[in-house]
Design a protein around this motif. Structure first.
Motif, PDB file in Angstrom:
ATOM      1  N   GLN A  35       2.529  17.496  17.354  1.00 61.23           N
ATOM      2  CA  GLN A  35       1.955  17.224  16.233  1.00 61.23           C
ATOM      3  C   GLN A  35       2.589  15.713  15.759  1.00 61.23           C
ATOM      4  O   GLN A  35       4.008  15.176  16.583  1.00 61.23           O
ATOM      5  CB  GLN A  35       2.917  17.697  15.384  1.00 61.23           C
ATOM      6  CG  GLN A  35       2.834  17.397  13.889  1.00 61.23           C
ATOM      7  CD  GLN A  35       3.764  18.537  12.442  1.00 61.23           C
ATOM      8  OE1 GLN A  35       4.391  19.250  12.970  1.00 61.23           O
ATOM      9  NE2 GLN A  35       3.662  17.972  11.639  1.00 61.23           N
ATOM     10  N   ILE A  36       1.651  15.217  14.940  1.00 60.00           N
ATOM     11  CA  ILE A  36       2.372  14.093  14.874  1.00 60.00           C
ATOM     12  C   ILE A  36       1.639  13.272  13.569  1.00 60.00           C
ATOM     13  O   ILE A  36       0.751  13.726  12.957  1.00 60.00           O
ATOM     14  CB  ILE A  36       0.964  12.582  16.117  1.00 60.00           C
ATOM     15  CG1 ILE A  36       2.445  11.357  15.372  1.00 60.00           C
ATOM     16  CG2 ILE A  36       0.338  12.950  16.281  1.00 60.00           C
ATOM     17  CD1 ILE A  36       1.438  10.116  16.424  1.00 60.00           C
ATOM     18  N   SER A  37       2.191  12.534  12.608  1.00 59.69           N
ATOM     19  CA  SER A  37       2.000  12.211  10.926  1.00 59.69           C
ATOM     20  C   SER A  37       2.030  10.832  11.797  1.00 59.69           C
ATOM     21  O   SER A  37       3.271  10.339  11.361  1.00 59.69           O
ATOM     22  CB  SER A  37       3.173  13.427  10.334  1.00 59.69           C
ATOM     23  OG  SER A  37       2.464  13.327   9.107  1.00 59.69           O
ATOM     24  N   ILE A  38       1.131  10.163  10.845  1.00 56.85           N
ATOM     25  CA  ILE A  38       0.914   8.165  10.266  1.00 56.85           C
ATOM     26  C   ILE A  38       0.906   8.421   8.646  1.00 56.85           C
ATOM     27  O   ILE A  38      -0.692   8.661   8.411  1.00 56.85           O
ATOM     28  CB  ILE A  38       0.174   8.286  11.051  1.00 56.85           C
ATOM     29  CG1 ILE A  38       0.390   8.122  12.649  1.00 56.85           C
ATOM     30  CG2 ILE A  38       0.113   6.093  10.351  1.00 56.85           C
ATOM     31  CD1 ILE A  38      -0.490   7.243  14.066  1.00 56.85           C
ATOM     32  N   ASP A  39       2.371   8.257   8.435  1.00 62.42           N
ATOM     33  CA  ASP A  39       2.064   8.320   6.787  1.00 62.42           C
ATOM     34  C   ASP A  39       1.265   6.660   6.602  1.00 62.42           C
ATOM     35  O   ASP A  39       1.142   5.610   6.996  1.00 62.42           O
ATOM     36  CB  ASP A  39       3.220   8.250   6.635  1.00 62.42           C
ATOM     37  CG  ASP A  39       4.211   9.025   6.336  1.00 62.42           C
ATOM     38  OD1 ASP A  39       3.615   9.737   6.413  1.00 62.42           O
ATOM     39  OD2 ASP A  39       5.491   9.004   7.089  1.00 62.42           O
ATOM     40  N   ASP A  40       0.220   7.261   5.118  1.00 62.53           N
ATOM     41  CA  ASP A  40      -1.054   5.360   4.971  1.00 62.53           C
ATOM     42  C   ASP A  40      -0.816   5.092   5.962  1.00 62.53           C
ATOM     43  O   ASP A  40      -0.866   4.102   6.773  1.00 62.53           O
ATOM     44  CB  ASP A  40       0.422   5.320   4.005  1.00 62.53           C
ATOM     45  CG  ASP A  40      -0.490   3.572   3.181  1.00 62.53           C
ATOM     46  OD1 ASP A  40      -1.961   4.368   3.319  1.00 62.53           O
ATOM     47  OD2 ASP A  40      -0.239   3.164   3.206  1.00 62.53           O
ATOM     48  N   PRO A  41      -1.914   5.761   6.598  1.00 67.83           N
ATOM     49  CA  PRO A  41      -2.959   5.382   8.113  1.00 67.83           C
ATOM     50  C   PRO A  41      -3.644   4.100   7.612  1.00 67.83           C
ATOM     51  O   PRO A  41      -3.206   3.742   8.182  1.00 67.83           O
ATOM     52  CB  PRO A  41      -4.051   6.202   8.257  1.00 67.83           C
ATOM     53  CG  PRO A  41      -3.822   7.339   7.245  1.00 67.83           C
ATOM     54  CD  PRO A  41      -2.699   7.177   6.110  1.00 67.83           C
ATOM     55  N   ASN A  47       0.978   0.820  10.453  1.00 69.07           N
ATOM     56  CA  ASN A  47       1.452   2.116  10.776  1.00 69.07           C
ATOM     57  C   ASN A  47       0.355   2.144  12.259  1.00 69.07           C
ATOM     58  O   ASN A  47      -0.864   3.062  11.576  1.00 69.07           O
ATOM     59  CB  ASN A  47       0.966   3.077   9.711  1.00 69.07           C
ATOM     60  CG  ASN A  47       2.335   3.031   8.217  1.00 69.07           C
ATOM     61  OD1 ASN A  47       3.715   2.514   8.921  1.00 69.07           O
ATOM     62  ND2 ASN A  47       2.075   3.220   7.025  1.00 69.07           N
ATOM     63  N   CYS A  66      -4.141   5.886  14.785  1.00 74.32           N
ATOM     64  CA  CYS A  66      -3.675   5.546  13.473  1.00 74.32           C
ATOM     65  C   CYS A  66      -5.208   6.568  13.204  1.00 74.32           C
ATOM     66  O   CYS A  66      -6.262   6.308  13.500  1.00 74.32           O
ATOM     67  CB  CYS A  66      -3.891   4.398  12.971  1.00 74.32           C
ATOM     68  SG  CYS A  66      -5.316   2.989  13.141  1.00 74.32           S
ATOM     69  N   ALA A  68      -7.043   9.224   9.879  1.00 71.56           N
ATOM     70  CA  ALA A  68      -6.477  11.198  10.188  1.00 71.56           C
ATOM     71  C   ALA A  68      -6.505  11.392  10.834  1.00 71.56           C
ATOM     72  O   ALA A  68      -7.851  11.322  11.404  1.00 71.56           O
ATOM     73  CB  ALA A  68      -7.447  11.099   9.140  1.00 71.56           C
TER      74      ALA A  68
END
Length: 68
Positions: A35-41, A47, A66, A68
């Protein structure tokens, strides 16, 4: 296999050379994120995830990744 939030591995005797008569097979390294989540792509300026094909940030970059 590496587990945890960081780690590294190197070829035998790195950064030195292989001994005479050493047999070495090239291997593909696969990086998998469960799992990977990049805030405010946004636009991939602030980011992002970037991997390097070598020992440090002077090595050729793979990415950035980067969005969604």
């Amino acid at each position: 296999v590496l587990y945890g939030d960081h780690g590294s591995f190197t070829s035998p005797n790195y950064p030195g050379t292989y001994a005479n008569g050493t047999s070495c097979d090239g291997r593909v390294v696969t990086v998998t994120f469960n799992q990977i989540s990049i805030d405010d792509p946004g636009d991939c300026e602030n980011n992002y995830l970037k991997l390097y094909d070598g020992p440090d940030a002077n090595s050729p970059a793979v990415g950035p990744y980067c969005g969604a």
